[in-house]
Enzyme design. Structure first.
Site, PDB file in Angstrom:
ATOM      1  N   ASP A 151       8.953  -7.790  -7.164  1.00  0.00           N
ATOM      2  CA  ASP A 151       8.028  -8.746  -7.794  1.00  0.00           C
ATOM      3  C   ASP A 151       8.441  -9.008  -9.247  1.00  0.00           C
ATOM      4  OD1 ASP A 151       5.869 -10.301  -8.484  1.00  0.00           O
ATOM      5  OD2 ASP A 151       4.353  -8.930  -7.707  1.00  0.00           O
ATOM      6  N   HIS A 171       4.395 -17.680   0.022  1.00  0.00           N
ATOM      7  CA  HIS A 171       3.903 -17.595  -1.360  1.00  0.00           C
ATOM      8  C   HIS A 171       4.867 -18.253  -2.342  1.00  0.00           C
ATOM      9  CE1 HIS A 171       1.603 -15.883  -4.678  1.00  0.00           C
ATOM     10  NE2 HIS A 171       2.715 -15.353  -5.166  1.00  0.00           N
TER      11      HIS A 171
END
Ligand SMILES: C=CC1=C(C)c2cc3[nH]c(cc4nc(cc5[nH]c(cc1n2)c(C)c5CCC(=O)O)C(CCC(=O)O)=C4C)c(C)c3C=C
Ligand SMILES: [Fe+2]
Length: 415
Positions: free
Chosen positions: A233, A324
């Site tokens: 991330d 996403h």
């Protein structure tokens, strides 16, 4: 002392205690370089990786507040304070001025590894500064309480409600926001307690959240960190030096807020039991990246540009329509960009037995109406990830520019 790259350096005090150039090199890559591994100390330096980590400093003073451009540290304390009821208007403004002066002086000292000037409690005794940063932000309510409504930055309006939000207002908003990062949990908590004690009579703690990331040196190779869903991330964050970075993250103009930024803060719980029951290949399609190394499903390695038009052998989009990274990408949102600097949190179990764990999402941008808001509107409607997360608290804060040596954060507004 930050180098022109914005990365931490060793303090002069720390250097006096180090054993020379090899020690310095270790310190320079450690500290807030959360995702970078520390080299083992060279033989004969007498130092240790841990000691270098402790000595690393990030200066409080500078054109930007510390804790925005530096990589996220291993620990964070996020907190919001409300001004005490009382004087109101100019009276409250005097109290706020005094508090910010004291908080800024304290943050500068703690960042150098010195004791707090008051309310020192010894929690961090024996520890170095550990890349401590303290970042201050102002909520919209602060301006009304201090009679400064006409000087409130234009974009500091309440964030809209988004579908599926489950916001706890008691853990949202607040007059003053503080982000304290450090590579040691005691150092971060120490700073919070000192600021809280110094605020007595002027401001009270409204909410507080503790977060964490990867400890520098924990991985054998420098790499982007992972969140509690196990995903790499932070890959496609805008980077200083990239075209348009300054304009997208920091405000322009020439008023008191020029060179500031807005922080969007969201506590986002992850429905980890549901997520972990999903097979890895389906998890990867929810994000649009491989879990093992963060490479986009369109191919390449972690840093390969995502090809949103790529199709697999079956003709289907390689990065699914509700992935996403497709829905959040600047290209899908008129160029909307934000600097994400989040932390994980894990606070035990909820009444239903599920983990109270997730992401303390912190994102900096020049204009939330062009950054977070349009992206979150789109995510709330069409993001495959939204089935596995819940937004539980929310805040928007104006983060003033940094203070010069001898000055304090917010001085251009309050003096
Ligand atoms: C409104 C903004 C965003 C929220 C809220 C958000 C929540 C959230 N994100 C992840 C995990 C990942 N996000 C990734 C990329 C990514 N996310 C946003 C925005 C929000 N995310 C953006 C703008 C991007 C970059 C998109 C791009 O340009 O490619 C990734 C991929 C790796 C990366 O680039 O960082 C992951 C993984 C979680 C778990 C989460 C809420 C809990
Ligand atoms: Fe994301």
């Amino acid at each position: 002392m930050t180098s022109s790259s914005g990365l931490p350096r060793l303090s002069r005090r720390a250097l006096l205690g180090s054993a020379g150039a090899a020690g310095l090199a270790v310190g320079a890559v450690g500290g807030a370089l959360g995702q970078q591994a520390l080299a083992a100390p060279a033989a004969g330096t007498g130092g240790s990786t841990g000691a270098a980590l402790g000595r690393a400093t990030i200066p409080f003073h500078g054109p930007r507040q510390a804790g925005i451009l530096q990589p996220a540290q291993a620990r964070v304390q996020l907190a919001a304070f409300d001004l005490a009821d009382g004087a109101g208007g100019t009276g409250s403004r005097d109290g706020l001025r005094k508090l910010l002066r004291q908080w800024s002086a304290t943050a500068a000292r703690l960042a150098r590894g010195e004791d707090a000037p008051s309310a020192e409690n010894q929690i961090a005794r024996d520890a170095g500064p550990c890349s401590l940063t303290v970042t201050f932000g102002f909520g919209a309510s602060l301006f009304d309480k201090t009679g400064l409504t006409d000087r409130r930055p234009a974009a500091l309006a309440p964030l809209p409600d988004f579908p599926e939000d489950a916001i706890d207002r008691a853990r949202s908003d607040g007059d003053l926001w503080v982000q304290i990062g450090a590579d040691d949990a005691l150092v971060a908590f120490h700073a919070l307690r000192v600021l809280q004690r110094q605020a007595a009579g002027t401001a009270t703690l409204r909410w507080q959240m503790a977060g964490f990331g990867r400890t520098p040196g924990a991985t054998p190779h420098p790499m982007t960190g992972r969140n509690l869903m196990g995903q790499v991330d932070g890959t496609n964050n805008p980077k200083p030096g990239q075209d348009g970075f300054e304009e997208k993250i920091f405000t322009g103009g020439d008023g008191w807020f020029a060179g500031g930024t807005y922080a969007v803060v969201r506590r986002i719980r992850m429905l980890l039991d549901n997520w972990e029951n999903l097979p890895t290949d389906r998890q990867e399609r929810v994000i649009g990246r491989r879990k093992s190394d963060g490479a986009p499903l369109s191919g390449g390695t972690e840093t390969t540009a995502v090809d949103l038009t790529a199709r697999g052998a079956d003709g289907a989009l390689a990065v699914p329509a509700d992935a996403h990274i497709r829905v959040a990408a600047p290209g899908s949102n008129g160029g909307a960009a934000m600097l994400r600097r989040g932390f994980s949190y894990a606070d035990g179990v909820l009444a239903d037995g599920s983990p109270d764990a997730g992401l303390l999402f912190v994102a900096f941008q020049a204009d939330p109406m062009k950054g977070f808001v349009p992206v979150q509107r789109k995510l709330a409607r069409g993001d495959g990830l939204s089935r596995f997360i819940r937004h539980e608290s929310s805040g928007l804060y104006a983060v003033p520019p940094g203070a010069p040596e001898g000055g304090y954060v917010g001085q251009a507004l309050l003096d």
